[in-house]
Design a protein around this motif. Structure first.
Motif, PDB file in Angstrom:
ATOM      1  N   ASN A  98      -1.357  -7.981   5.373  1.00  0.00           N
ATOM      2  CA  ASN A  98      -1.341  -7.823   4.043  1.00  0.00           C
ATOM      3  C   ASN A  98      -0.377  -6.615   3.324  1.00  0.00           C
ATOM      4  OD1 ASN A  98      -3.115  -9.934   2.381  1.00  0.00           O
ATOM      5  ND2 ASN A  98      -4.748  -9.157   3.835  1.00  0.00           N
ATOM      6  N   ASP A  99      -0.355  -5.616   3.898  1.00  0.00           N
ATOM      7  CA  ASP A  99       0.261  -4.588   3.453  1.00  0.00           C
ATOM      8  C   ASP A  99       1.711  -4.864   3.507  1.00  0.00           C
ATOM      9  OD1 ASP A  99       0.639  -1.579   2.601  1.00  0.00           O
ATOM     10  OD2 ASP A  99       1.839  -1.666   4.475  1.00  0.00           O
ATOM     11  N   TYR A 100       2.293  -5.326   4.692  1.00  0.00           N
ATOM     12  CA  TYR A 100       3.515  -5.694   4.832  1.00  0.00           C
ATOM     13  C   TYR A 100       3.924  -6.851   3.559  1.00  0.00           C
ATOM     14  CZ  TYR A 100       8.109  -6.274   7.651  1.00  0.00           C
ATOM     15  OH  TYR A 100       9.193  -6.020   7.732  1.00  0.00           O
ATOM     16  N   LEU A 101       3.180  -7.777   3.399  1.00  0.00           N
ATOM     17  CA  LEU A 101       3.420  -9.007   2.477  1.00  0.00           C
ATOM     18  C   LEU A 101       3.475  -8.184   1.261  1.00  0.00           C
ATOM     19  CD1 LEU A 101       1.613 -11.827   3.856  1.00  0.00           C
ATOM     20  CD2 LEU A 101       3.943 -11.576   4.097  1.00  0.00           C
ATOM     21  N   ASP A 102       2.590  -7.023   0.949  1.00  0.00           N
ATOM     22  CA  ASP A 102       2.571  -6.600  -0.491  1.00  0.00           C
ATOM     23  C   ASP A 102       3.970  -5.778  -0.697  1.00  0.00           C
ATOM     24  OD1 ASP A 102       0.137  -7.328  -1.209  1.00  0.00           O
ATOM     25  OD2 ASP A 102      -0.797  -5.346  -0.485  1.00  0.00           O
ATOM     26  N   ARG A 103       4.499  -5.243   0.379  1.00  0.00           N
ATOM     27  CA  ARG A 103       5.831  -4.670   0.281  1.00  0.00           C
ATOM     28  C   ARG A 103       6.991  -5.449   0.163  1.00  0.00           C
ATOM     29  NH1 ARG A 103       5.390  -1.606   5.629  1.00  0.00           N
ATOM     30  NH2 ARG A 103       7.293  -0.716   5.237  1.00  0.00           N
TER      31      ARG A 103
END
Length: 288
Positions: free
Chosen positions: A119-124
């Protein structure tokens, strides 16, 4: 992004020693009608540079990463490279990304919490100066939570070492819209014992990894199936072997179970590009 019904998944398209031969092989696969050429992460390296070489060699096929580890490649760099290649080559690059395993996360100084990390990577990706559209990214998902995330935040999923039964379960989780593009190992060999030995030599290291072993156990295999590089039952279930008709039957089983696309990885036992086997499988390139 439409990637056709079948594709070729190939480490050799990244590792072959002769760049001219790689270019020619990619162009031949494109002419044969394969919808996508998939290249693995291989633990690092210039995956976008390798993707660009394939994009340059082709005019119709998509090029997909299948997959790169989110622990090895900063999201901002991947988003910038994706934007450049999409502009240059007609939006034919599909980014496949995965959470890898706990050892890789620790090696990158991270904590292995797969759902939170993805989720964090996709947010970035979404915050990048040129965001990576959800329809141009797929997630390597073998568990239900990541599969559901792939449906919400990506084009879909690219699962590894799975059966048509897994494909049916994944389709039920994804619903009717998202892309489901399973990896399918194949051995073009009519001798059953020799084909199993070839398959086992490639798959044994993966079967020994905790996250892949867990996936296989959830698919109904037992600890005894995982021993010794994989039982005959396991190998026959996750590897298609035989002639083009037999391999085509497995491809159809995935499609019937809900797959949109099947990525075929020829395991050959010999070094170099398996061009002879790709040519033998060419009737499956335009599978319906």
């Amino acid at each position: 992004m439409y990637i056709g019904r079948t594709g070729i998944w190939s480490p050799e398209l990244r590792t072959a020693q002769d760049p001219v031969e790689t270019h020619e092989a990619a162009a031949e696969l494109d002419r044969a009608g394969w919808g996508a050429l998939w290249i693995p992460g291989l633990g690092g390296g210039d995956v976008l540079g390798d993707a660009e070489r394939l994009l340059r060699a082709t005019g119709n096929a998509a090029v997909a990463t299948g997959v790169f580890s989110i622990w090895r490649y900063p999201a901002e760099e991947m988003a910038a490279g994706h934007a450049r290649l999409q502009q240059s080559y007609g939006r034919r690059l599909l980014l496949g990304l995965g959470v890898g395993d706990a050892a890789t996360a620790r090696g990158a100084g991270g904590v292995y919490r797969p759902l939170a990390a993805m989720n964090d990577y996709l947010d970035r990706f979404d915050r990048a100066p040129v965001p990576v559209p959800a329809g141009e990214r797929v997630i390597a998902a073998m568990g239900p939570k990541l599969t559901e995330l792939a449906a919400r935040r990506g084009a879909g999923t690219h699962p590894f070492m799975v059966t048509p039964d897994f494909t049916a379960t994944a389709r039920s989780l994804l619903g009717t819209g998202p892309l489901l593009a399973p990896y399918q190992a194949v051995v073009v060999d009519r001798d059953a014992d020799r084909a199993r030995a070839t398959a086992r030599s490639f798959l044994a290291p993966f079967i020994g990894m905790a996250h892949y072993a867990g996936s296989l156990l959830r698919q109904g295999f037992t600890e005894s199936d995982l021993a010794g590089g994989g039982s005959d039952r396991l190998i026959d279930a996750v590897v298609a072997r035989g002639d083009v008709e037999a391999i085509g039957k497995r491809v159809r089983a995935h499609h019937d179970a809900g797959a949109d696309h099947v990525a075929l990885h020829v395991i050959g036992g010999r070094p170099g590009l398996p061009r002879a086997q790709w040519r033998e499988l060419a009737p499956l390139a335009r599978a319906e």
